[in-house]
Scaffold this motif. Structure first.
Motif, PDB file in Angstrom:
ATOM      1  N   THR A   1       0.818  -1.207   0.000  1.00  0.00           N
ATOM      2  CA  THR A   1       0.000   0.000   0.000  1.00  0.00           C
ATOM      3  C   THR A   1       0.854   1.260   0.000  1.00  0.00           C
ATOM      4  OG1 THR A   1      -0.119   0.224   2.417  1.00  0.00           O
ATOM      5  CG2 THR A   1      -1.681  -1.278   1.372  1.00  0.00           C
ATOM      6  N   GLU A   2       0.195   2.372  -0.275  1.00  0.00           N
ATOM      7  CA  GLU A   2       0.835   3.677  -0.305  1.00  0.00           C
ATOM      8  C   GLU A   2       1.206   4.150   1.099  1.00  0.00           C
ATOM      9  OE1 GLU A   2       2.381   6.792  -2.537  1.00  0.00           O
ATOM     10  OE2 GLU A   2       1.353   5.018  -3.303  1.00  0.00           O
ATOM     11  N   THR A   3       0.591   3.584   2.119  1.00  0.00           N
ATOM     12  CA  THR A   3       0.864   3.981   3.503  1.00  0.00           C
ATOM     13  C   THR A   3       1.930   3.114   4.171  1.00  0.00           C
ATOM     14  OG1 THR A   3      -1.016   2.617   4.196  1.00  0.00           O
ATOM     15  CG2 THR A   3      -1.416   4.961   3.861  1.00  0.00           C
ATOM     16  N   GLY A   4       2.563   2.214   3.424  1.00  0.00           N
ATOM     17  CA  GLY A   4       3.634   1.400   3.983  1.00  0.00           C
ATOM     18  C   GLY A   4       3.179   0.132   4.666  1.00  0.00           C
ATOM     19  N   ILE A   5       1.932  -0.272   4.473  1.00  0.00           N
ATOM     20  CA  ILE A   5       1.403  -1.481   5.099  1.00  0.00           C
ATOM     21  C   ILE A   5       1.427  -2.627   4.090  1.00  0.00           C
ATOM     22  CG2 ILE A   5      -0.603  -2.534   6.210  1.00  0.00           C
ATOM     23  CD1 ILE A   5      -1.485   0.231   7.055  1.00  0.00           C
ATOM     24  N   LEU A   6       1.857  -3.787   4.541  1.00  0.00           N
ATOM     25  CA  LEU A   6       1.734  -5.019   3.770  1.00  0.00           C
ATOM     26  C   LEU A   6       0.462  -5.717   4.218  1.00  0.00           C
ATOM     27  CD1 LEU A   6       2.973  -7.114   1.785  1.00  0.00           C
ATOM     28  CD2 LEU A   6       4.085  -8.144   3.779  1.00  0.00           C
ATOM     29  N   LYS A   7      -0.439  -5.976   3.283  1.00  0.00           N
ATOM     30  CA  LYS A   7      -1.727  -6.582   3.627  1.00  0.00           C
ATOM     31  C   LYS A   7      -1.795  -7.997   3.068  1.00  0.00           C
ATOM     32  CE  LYS A   7      -4.354  -2.251   3.821  1.00  0.00           C
ATOM     33  NZ  LYS A   7      -5.066  -2.384   5.089  1.00  0.00           N
TER      34      LYS A   7
ATOM     35  N   CYS B   1      -5.412  -4.628  -8.500  1.00  0.00           N
ATOM     36  CA  CYS B   1      -5.516  -3.616  -7.462  1.00  0.00           C
ATOM     37  C   CYS B   1      -5.162  -2.271  -8.068  1.00  0.00           C
ATOM     38  CB  CYS B   1      -4.617  -3.931  -6.269  1.00  0.00           C
ATOM     39  SG  CYS B   1      -2.845  -3.797  -6.624  1.00  0.00           S
ATOM     40  N   GLY B   2      -5.507  -1.191  -7.360  1.00  0.00           N
ATOM     41  CA  GLY B   2      -5.229   0.135  -7.872  1.00  0.00           C
ATOM     42  C   GLY B   2      -5.603   1.221  -6.899  1.00  0.00           C
ATOM     43  N   LEU B   3      -5.851   2.398  -7.442  1.00  0.00           N
ATOM     44  CA  LEU B   3      -6.090   3.571  -6.607  1.00  0.00           C
ATOM     45  C   LEU B   3      -7.483   3.610  -6.005  1.00  0.00           C
ATOM     46  CD1 LEU B   3      -4.279   6.382  -8.618  1.00  0.00           C
ATOM     47  CD2 LEU B   3      -3.386   4.868  -6.857  1.00  0.00           C
ATOM     48  N   ASP B   4      -8.386   2.714  -6.424  1.00  0.00           N
ATOM     49  CA  ASP B   4      -9.723   2.708  -5.814  1.00  0.00           C
ATOM     50  C   ASP B   4      -9.747   1.909  -4.513  1.00  0.00           C
ATOM     51  OD1 ASP B   4      -9.444   0.189  -6.803  1.00  0.00           O
ATOM     52  OD2 ASP B   4     -11.352   0.125  -7.872  1.00  0.00           O
ATOM     53  N   ARG B   5      -8.569   1.400  -4.078  1.00  0.00           N
ATOM     54  CA  ARG B   5      -8.397   0.763  -2.759  1.00  0.00           C
ATOM     55  C   ARG B   5      -9.110  -0.581  -2.635  1.00  0.00           C
ATOM     56  NH1 ARG B   5      -8.247   5.929   1.326  1.00  0.00           N
ATOM     57  NH2 ARG B   5      -7.597   7.441  -0.221  1.00  0.00           N
ATOM     58  N   VAL B   6      -9.427  -1.192  -3.739  1.00  0.00           N
ATOM     59  CA  VAL B   6     -10.162  -2.460  -3.726  1.00  0.00           C
ATOM     60  C   VAL B   6      -9.336  -3.529  -4.428  1.00  0.00           C
ATOM     61  CG1 VAL B   6     -12.267  -3.658  -4.427  1.00  0.00           C
ATOM     62  CG2 VAL B   6     -12.376  -1.277  -3.686  1.00  0.00           C
ATOM     63  N   LEU B   7      -9.209  -4.683  -3.789  1.00  0.00           N
ATOM     64  CA  LEU B   7      -8.617  -5.861  -4.413  1.00  0.00           C
ATOM     65  C   LEU B   7      -9.733  -6.673  -5.039  1.00  0.00           C
ATOM     66  CD1 LEU B   7      -6.294  -7.991  -4.850  1.00  0.00           C
ATOM     67  CD2 LEU B   7      -6.997  -8.943  -2.640  1.00  0.00           C
ATOM     68  N   ARG B   8      -9.548  -7.028  -6.315  1.00  0.00           N
ATOM     69  CA  ARG B   8     -10.565  -7.806  -7.013  1.00  0.00           C
ATOM     70  C   ARG B   8      -9.954  -9.074  -7.604  1.00  0.00           C
ATOM     71  NH1 ARG B   8     -11.796  -2.431  -7.974  1.00  0.00           N
ATOM     72  NH2 ARG B   8     -13.970  -1.832  -7.568  1.00  0.00           N
ATOM     73  N   ILE B   9     -10.720 -10.136  -7.579  1.00  0.00           N
ATOM     74  CA  ILE B   9     -10.349 -11.400  -8.214  1.00  0.00           C
ATOM     75  C   ILE B   9     -11.392 -11.692  -9.278  1.00  0.00           C
ATOM     76  CG2 ILE B   9      -9.812 -13.823  -7.884  1.00  0.00           C
ATOM     77  CD1 ILE B   9      -7.892 -12.040  -6.416  1.00  0.00           C
TER      78      ILE B   9
ATOM     79  N   VAL C   1     -12.557  -7.101  -2.197  1.00  0.00           N
ATOM     80  CA  VAL C   1     -12.172  -6.785  -0.812  1.00  0.00           C
ATOM     81  C   VAL C   1     -11.721  -5.328  -0.757  1.00  0.00           C
ATOM     82  CG1 VAL C   1     -10.751  -7.419   1.156  1.00  0.00           C
ATOM     83  CG2 VAL C   1     -11.413  -9.168  -0.504  1.00  0.00           C
ATOM     84  N   TYR C   2     -12.382  -4.545   0.073  1.00  0.00           N
ATOM     85  CA  TYR C   2     -11.983  -3.147   0.275  1.00  0.00           C
ATOM     86  C   TYR C   2     -10.874  -3.108   1.320  1.00  0.00           C
ATOM     87  CZ  TYR C   2     -12.199   1.805   1.453  1.00  0.00           C
ATOM     88  OH  TYR C   2     -11.883   3.119   1.674  1.00  0.00           O
ATOM     89  N   LEU C   3      -9.735  -2.452   0.982  1.00  0.00           N
ATOM     90  CA  LEU C   3      -8.546  -2.504   1.840  1.00  0.00           C
ATOM     91  C   LEU C   3      -8.129  -1.142   2.402  1.00  0.00           C
ATOM     92  CD1 LEU C   3      -6.402  -5.082  -0.163  1.00  0.00           C
ATOM     93  CD2 LEU C   3      -7.787  -5.456   1.883  1.00  0.00           C
ATOM     94  N   LYS C   4      -8.947  -0.114   2.251  1.00  0.00           N
ATOM     95  CA  LYS C   4      -8.825   1.175   2.951  1.00  0.00           C
ATOM     96  C   LYS C   4      -7.687   2.064   2.471  1.00  0.00           C
ATOM     97  CE  LYS C   4     -10.766  -0.654   7.253  1.00  0.00           C
ATOM     98  NZ  LYS C   4     -10.564  -0.792   8.702  1.00  0.00           N
ATOM     99  N   SER C   5      -6.629   1.522   1.884  1.00  0.00           N
ATOM    100  CA  SER C   5      -5.479   2.323   1.451  1.00  0.00           C
ATOM    101  C   SER C   5      -5.313   2.193  -0.065  1.00  0.00           C
ATOM    102  CB  SER C   5      -4.189   1.863   2.138  1.00  0.00           C
ATOM    103  OG  SER C   5      -4.313   1.934   3.541  1.00  0.00           O
ATOM    104  N   GLN C   6      -4.654   3.191  -0.672  1.00  0.00           N
ATOM    105  CA  GLN C   6      -4.330   3.093  -2.083  1.00  0.00           C
ATOM    106  C   GLN C   6      -3.296   1.994  -2.276  1.00  0.00           C
ATOM    107  OE1 GLN C   6      -3.145   7.027  -3.321  1.00  0.00           O
ATOM    108  NE2 GLN C   6      -5.253   7.672  -3.651  1.00  0.00           N
TER     109      GLN C   6
END
Length: 383
Positions: free
Chosen positions: A15-21, A287-295, A308-313
């Motif tokens: 993520t853009e905030t430095g978090i590994l999800k 994944c992208g700037l809409d903060r959603v992971l899609r399969i 899955v909505y992941l809250k961060s870019q």
């Protein structure tokens, strides 16, 4: 709890905030992992790749030029290495034979000794691949071969065991119908399996195939899609087509044999930053700037499988290649009430208690309005 189940996550996202999800699609859960407690934008994750032990370890490239080692077995970070040199963020990250390969925006590609006991600040090899790099990609079948490309930086293939000159340097296409030079902007690169060919996608919505074995250095095939810059690309499991994404969240599959559009995928709302297909299953992670992971399922029936909505870019992703995603052991976990449900129950309980304290006469009124059953007198008969 998140660390114990980290090995069963299906997708890893930076993520853009430095978090590994880590995202477990079967449980529909996402867990956050940070190296130093609080996330910081200075440590934004810009590149991910698997370590030397396969999917047991992950290398995480951050914006502060550190490469962190993350154990998917333990769910913890287990050390880091600072990789200075050049300017900008990592545009590619790879490993081969105990060495670490990094490349940054300014065009400095370096090979580092990844042995923690013998690590030093000096790289084993340094190459200048040209400024404006957008992507550095490793050849999965020949790990010592990498390709680079970027804005006004044509596609080049490098042999890290050979000379400091590229083994292949692409040539720009011919001038357009106005006899004007066509600009170069390679955004992503992929090696085609079981061949020497490479495919690129550009910021001018083109998909091009290059063949270093042919006499010409220009593309042997070119296709266009849409009107917006293409930002990410991945190979399908068959290796005969690619899926590209652009800055408007559009996804499309392009057949590399005929250069035609196979189909489109819907659902994204922002610029695409990361794409990867499963090596054997017809699944695509995006994944992208809409903060959603899609399969997505990319074969009939096409469609969205998970969201899955992941809250961060989101900047990049890494998809697990294991075959059986459902083979997760049923671990006995202590039953816990989710924090959100607990907070909701406590809130409603406090509201009810406050209502009783504020209006005690309401209970008396409700009791008085309740119907009472009449008792029959002895000896009385109903008329």
């Amino acid at each position: 709890m998140a660390a114990a189940g980290a090995r069963w996550n299906h997708v890893w996202v930076g993520t853009e905030t430095g978090i590994l999800k880590g995202v477990n699609l079967q449980r529909k859960q996402a867990a956050n992992f940070t190296a130093a407690g609080q996330p910081r934008r200075e440590e934004a994750v810009s590149a991910l790749c698997w370590g030397p032990d396969g999917e047991k370890q992950m290398l995480v490239g951050c914006a502060d030029r550190t490469v962190r080692r993350f154990s998917t077995e333990d769910g913890t970070f287990q050390g880091q290495r600072h990789c200075p040199g050049g300017e900008g963020t990592f545009r590619g990250l790879a490993q081969v034979d105990g060495t670490l390969i990094t490349c940054v925006d300014s065009g400095i590609l370096r090979v580092w000794n990844d042995n923690q006991k013998e690590s030093s600040e000096d790289p084993v090899l340094e190459l200048r691949v040209g400024p404006g790099v957008c992507r550095m990609r490793q050849d999965p079948e020949h790990p010592h071969m990498v390709a680079t490309g970027g804005k006004e930086n044509a596609l080049k293939v490098w042999d890290l065991q050979g000379s400091e000159e590229p083994v292949f340097r692409a040539k720009n296409v011919r001038n357009d119908w106005l006899d004007l030079r066509v600009p170069i902007w390679d955004q992503d690169i992929q090696f085609l399996p079981k061949s020497q060919k490479l495919v690129t996608c550009t910021g001018y919505h083109q998909v091009r195939v290059y063949d270093p074995a042919s006499p010409q250095r220009r593309p042997v095939l070119e296709a266009t899609y849409g009107e917006y810059p293409l930002t990410a690309m991945t190979l399908t499991p068959e290796g005969n087509s690619v899926i590209v994404g652009n800055t408007h969240g559009q996804l499309a599959e392009i057949d590399l044999r005929q250069g035609r559009l196979v189909g489109c995928l819907k659902g994204l709302a922002g610029s695409v930053r990361g794409l990867q297909c499963h090596p054997s299953k017809p699944l695509l992670a995006s994944c992208g700037l809409d903060r959603v992971l899609r399969i997505h399922r990319i074969r009939n029936p096409r469609g969205l499988e998970h969201k899955v909505y992941l809250k961060s870019q989101l900047n990049c992703l890494l998809l697990s290649g294991r075959e059986n995603w459902e083979d997760e052991p049923q671990e006995q976990e202590p039953s816990e009430v989710p924090q959100e449900d607990t907070e909701t129950d406590e809130l409603w309980a406090s509201l009810e208690a406050a209502a009783k304290r504020k209006h005690p006469e309401m209970e008396q009124t409700q009791r008085a309005l309740q119907p009472r059953s009449k008792k029959k007198r002895p000896g009385s008969t109903s008329s």
